[in-house]
Design an enzyme around this catalytic site. Structure first.
Site, mmCIF file in Angstrom:
data_model
loop_
_atom_site.group_PDB
_atom_site.id
_atom_site.type_symbol
_atom_site.label_atom_id
_atom_site.label_comp_id
_atom_site.label_asym_id
_atom_site.label_seq_id
_atom_site.Cartn_x
_atom_site.Cartn_y
_atom_site.Cartn_z
ATOM 1 N N TYR A 128 0.827 -1.220 0.000
ATOM 2 C CA TYR A 128 0.000 0.000 0.000
ATOM 3 C C TYR A 128 0.859 1.268 0.000
ATOM 4 O O TYR A 128 0.840 2.053 -0.958
ATOM 5 C CB TYR A 128 -0.932 -0.053 1.219
ATOM 6 C CG TYR A 128 -1.687 1.213 1.504
ATOM 7 C CD1 TYR A 128 -2.265 1.965 0.474
ATOM 8 C CD2 TYR A 128 -1.849 1.662 2.816
ATOM 9 C CE1 TYR A 128 -2.974 3.122 0.747
ATOM 10 C CE2 TYR A 128 -2.560 2.816 3.093
ATOM 11 C CZ TYR A 128 -3.112 3.543 2.056
ATOM 12 O OH TYR A 128 -3.808 4.698 2.338
ATOM 13 N N ASN A 170 7.997 -9.760 -2.008
ATOM 14 C CA ASN A 170 7.644 -11.174 -2.203
ATOM 15 C C ASN A 170 6.167 -11.362 -2.553
ATOM 16 O O ASN A 170 5.699 -12.495 -2.703
ATOM 17 C CB ASN A 170 8.011 -12.002 -0.962
ATOM 18 C CG ASN A 170 7.219 -11.586 0.265
ATOM 19 O OD1 ASN A 170 6.307 -10.755 0.193
ATOM 20 N ND2 ASN A 170 7.556 -12.162 1.412
ATOM 21 N N ASP A 227 12.189 -12.589 -1.642
ATOM 22 C CA ASP A 227 11.961 -12.421 -0.205
ATOM 23 C C ASP A 227 13.219 -11.867 0.466
ATOM 24 O O ASP A 227 14.343 -12.164 0.043
ATOM 25 C CB ASP A 227 11.616 -13.795 0.393
ATOM 26 C CG ASP A 227 11.022 -13.675 1.773
ATOM 27 O OD1 ASP A 227 9.791 -13.837 1.892
ATOM 28 O OD2 ASP A 227 11.778 -13.406 2.734
ATOM 29 N N ALA A 248 8.955 -3.162 3.642
ATOM 30 C CA ALA A 248 8.493 -4.546 3.795
ATOM 31 C C ALA A 248 8.417 -4.949 5.263
ATOM 32 O O ALA A 248 9.397 -4.825 6.005
ATOM 33 C CB ALA A 248 9.430 -5.490 3.044
ATOM 34 N N ALA A 249 7.273 -5.423 5.666
ATOM 35 C CA ALA A 249 7.068 -5.882 7.048
ATOM 36 C C ALA A 249 5.660 -6.450 7.142
ATOM 37 O O ALA A 249 4.841 -6.270 6.235
ATOM 38 C CB ALA A 249 7.208 -4.722 8.032
ATOM 39 N N TYR A 262 4.482 -6.211 17.536
ATOM 40 C CA TYR A 262 4.707 -5.419 16.320
ATOM 41 C C TYR A 262 5.567 -4.187 16.639
ATOM 42 O O TYR A 262 6.594 -3.936 15.998
ATOM 43 C CB TYR A 262 3.358 -5.008 15.725
ATOM 44 C CG TYR A 262 3.463 -3.955 14.646
ATOM 45 C CD1 TYR A 262 4.074 -4.231 13.428
ATOM 46 C CD2 TYR A 262 2.948 -2.666 14.853
ATOM 47 C CE1 TYR A 262 4.178 -3.254 12.442
ATOM 48 C CE2 TYR A 262 3.044 -1.692 13.870
ATOM 49 C CZ TYR A 262 3.655 -1.983 12.675
ATOM 50 O OH TYR A 262 3.766 -1.018 11.704
ATOM 51 N N ASN A 291 -1.470 6.920 11.115
ATOM 52 C CA ASN A 291 -2.282 6.033 10.261
ATOM 53 C C ASN A 291 -2.262 6.478 8.807
ATOM 54 O O ASN A 291 -2.762 7.565 8.483
ATOM 55 C CB ASN A 291 -3.721 6.013 10.768
ATOM 56 C CG ASN A 291 -3.793 5.412 12.155
ATOM 57 O OD1 ASN A 291 -4.003 4.219 12.321
ATOM 58 N ND2 ASN A 291 -3.564 6.240 13.158
ATOM 59 N N HIS A 342 -8.015 -1.062 8.119
ATOM 60 C CA HIS A 342 -8.024 0.395 8.231
ATOM 61 C C HIS A 342 -9.427 0.962 8.060
ATOM 62 O O HIS A 342 -10.223 0.481 7.242
ATOM 63 C CB HIS A 342 -7.069 0.995 7.200
ATOM 64 C CG HIS A 342 -5.627 0.787 7.575
ATOM 65 N ND1 HIS A 342 -4.613 0.710 6.667
ATOM 66 C CD2 HIS A 342 -5.042 0.628 8.788
ATOM 67 C CE1 HIS A 342 -3.454 0.522 7.299
ATOM 68 N NE2 HIS A 342 -3.707 0.461 8.586
ATOM 69 N N PHE A 396 -15.322 -0.410 16.859
ATOM 70 C CA PHE A 396 -14.436 0.708 17.162
ATOM 71 C C PHE A 396 -14.586 1.260 18.567
ATOM 72 O O PHE A 396 -13.735 1.990 19.030
ATOM 73 C CB PHE A 396 -14.635 1.830 16.137
ATOM 74 C CG PHE A 396 -16.048 2.285 16.004
ATOM 75 C CD1 PHE A 396 -16.586 3.169 16.904
ATOM 76 C CD2 PHE A 396 -16.836 1.819 14.965
ATOM 77 C CE1 PHE A 396 -17.884 3.598 16.777
ATOM 78 C CE2 PHE A 396 -18.139 2.242 14.831
ATOM 79 C CZ PHE A 396 -18.669 3.126 15.744
#
Ligand SMILES: NC(=O)c1ccc[n+]([C@@H]2O[C@H](COP(=O)([O-])OP(=O)(O)OC[C@H]3O[C@@H](n4cnc5c(N)ncnc54)[C@H](O)[C@@H]3O)[C@@H](O)[C@H]2O)c1
Length: 325
Positions: free
Chosen positions: A11, A32, A50, A73-74, A140, A169, A188, A207
Site C-alpha cells: 500500500y 515477495n 523475499d 516490507a514488514a 509489532y 495512520n 483500516h 471501534f
C-alpha cells in the site's frame, strides 16, 4: 538516485514508487508479494523475492548498483503480532537484519525505515513528539523499535545515514485512482467504512464509543500516503554518513471514528451501516506541536480512496477493525 524499495508493491510503498519514478529516480521494487500486488508497480521495476533470500538481495544490489534503500516490507497487524510474535520477529526483525547485512556487503549506507507510532506504546502526553519515551505495548511495536536500535548502532559503527520515520495512520490513495489500499484482511477505517457504504461488508464494526473524546469514539491522526511518500523522499535527500533522523509523520490533527464516518457519508451521499463493538487499539494525539505535517486532510483521504467512476475502494474483504499500523 538508484533506490531499492522493499515492500514497494504494498500500500504505502507503491505510492512511493510512483512518486520517486515521477521525480526521475531509478527505482526497483523488492517484494515477495505476500501482501503486495504485482499490478501496483511497473512490471519492469519489480523483483519478486523475499528478504530472507540473501543471494537475491546481493544480486539486486549489485545488478542495479543500488545507492539507497527505502524499507517498507514488514508485517503490520498488531493483533496478529500478539497471537503469533514469532512471525513478526522473523520478518520484521530477522529479515530486516538480513537486508542490513546485504547492504553492508555492498557498501550501501543510506537507509529509510518505515517505523511506526506503535513504538511509543501508550504515551505520557499527547501530541506524541519524537522525545516521547518509546515503550511499545505489542510485539509489532517491539520489532520496529528493535530495528530502530540496530540502525542507530549501524550508523555509529559503519557510518550509515538513516531515517526512522514513525508514521501514524496511513490513509488515502493516488488521485488518478491507479493505485490505492488493498489489504486482505483490511484493518483500516476509511476503506472499511467505504466498503460498508457500498454493501461489500455488512457494517462498520468494532471501534468502541467510550473513549474520553468529544464524541466518545477513538481519535487518530491520519496521514495521506502521498504525504508519506514525499516525506520519504525528503528524508532520503537529507541523508549523509552518520545522519540519524527520527521523525514522526502525521498531520498533528486527530480525527475521530465518527468524523471519518460522517465524512465518508458526505462524500458518497450514502449512510454507513454502523455497529458498535470493541475498542480499537491505542490512543492518538490531539492538537499541538509538530515538526512536519502532511498537507492532505481527511476529506481528501476519503475522496481519494474511492475509485474514479465506480466510487469503490481498492479493497476486497475484511472482518473487524483491528489495530494495524
Ligand atoms: N499502513 C499504516 O498505517 C502504517 C503505519 C505505520 C507504519 N507502517 C509501516 O509501513 C510499512 C508498509 O505498510 P503497508 O500498510 O504498506 O503494508 P503492506 O502490507 O501493504 O506492504 C508491505 C509489503 O511488504 C511486502 N513484504 C512483506 N514481507 C516481505 C519479505 N519478507 N520480503 C519481501 N517483501 C515482503 C509485502 O508483500 C507487501 O507488499 C510497514 O513496514 C508498516 O509496518 C504502516
Amino acid at each position: 538516485m538508484r533506490i531499492l524499495i522493499t515492500g514497494g508493491a504494498g500500500y504505502i510503498g507503491s505510492h512511493a514508487v510512483k512518486l520517486f519514478l515521477a521525480r526521475g529516480h531509478e527505482v526497483w521494487v523488492y517484494d515477495n508479494l505476500s501482501q503486495g500486488h504485482r499490478a501496483a508497480v511497473p512490471a519492469d521495476r519489480l523483483i519478486v523475492a523475499d528478504l530472507a533470500e540473501a543471494q537475491r538481495l546481493d544480486h539486486a544490489l549489485v545488478t542495479h548498483r543500488v545507492e539507497a534503500v527505502v524499507h517498507y516490507a514488514a508485517f503490520a497487524l498488531v493483533g496478529e503480532s500478539v497471537k503469533n510474535p514469532a512471525k513478526y520477529y522473523q520478518n520484521n526483525l530477522v529479515n530486516t537484519l538480513n537486508l542490513m547485512d546485504a547492504l553492508r556487503r555492498h557498501d550501501v549506507k543510506r537507509f529509510v525505515f518505515s517505523s511506526t507510532c506503535a513504538t511509543y506504546g501508550v504515551p505520557e502526553k499527547v501530541p506524541i513528539t519524537e522525545d516521547e519515551k518509546q515503550r511499545p505495548i505489542n510485539p509489532y511495536g517491539n520489532t520496529k523499535l528493535a530495528v530502530e536500535h540496530a540502525l542507530a548502532d549501524y550508523a555509529a559503527a559503519y557510518g550509515w545515514g538513516y531515517a526512522a520515520l514513525r508514521y501514524f495512520n496511513a490513509a488515502g490513495a493516488a488521485p488518478d485512482g491507479q493505485i490505492g489500499e488493498d489489504h486482505d484482511p483490511e484493518s483500516h477505517l476509511i476503506p472499511i467504512v467505504l466498503q460498508a457504504i457500498l454493501g461489500l461488508r455488512p457494517e462498520v464494526e468494532g471501534f468502541g464509543s467510550d473513549y474520553p473524546t468529544p464524541d466518545g469514539t477513538c481519535v487518530r491522526d491520519y496521514i495521506h500516503v502521498d504525504d508519506l511518500a514525499e516525506a520519504h523522499l525528503l528524508a532520503l535527500e537529507k541523508l549523509q554518513p552518520g545522519t540519524q533522523l527520527k521523525l514522526n509523520l502525521g498531520t498533528g490533527r486527530g480525527y475521530s471514528v465518527r468524523d471519518v464516518i460522517d465524512t465518508a457519508e458526505a462524500v458518497t451521499g450514502k449512510l454507513a451501516p454502523v455497529k458498535e463493538g470493541r475498542r480499537c487499539w491505542w490512543p492518538l494525539p490531539k492538537e499541538g506541536k509538530r515538526n512536519w505535517a502532511g498537507n492532505r486532510a481527511i476529506p481528501i483521504c476519503v475522496r481519494s480512496s474511492r475509485r474514479p467512476g465506480t466510487g469503490t475502494t481498492a479493497i476486497r474483504k475484511a472482518t473487524t477493525i483491528e489495530g494495524r499500523s
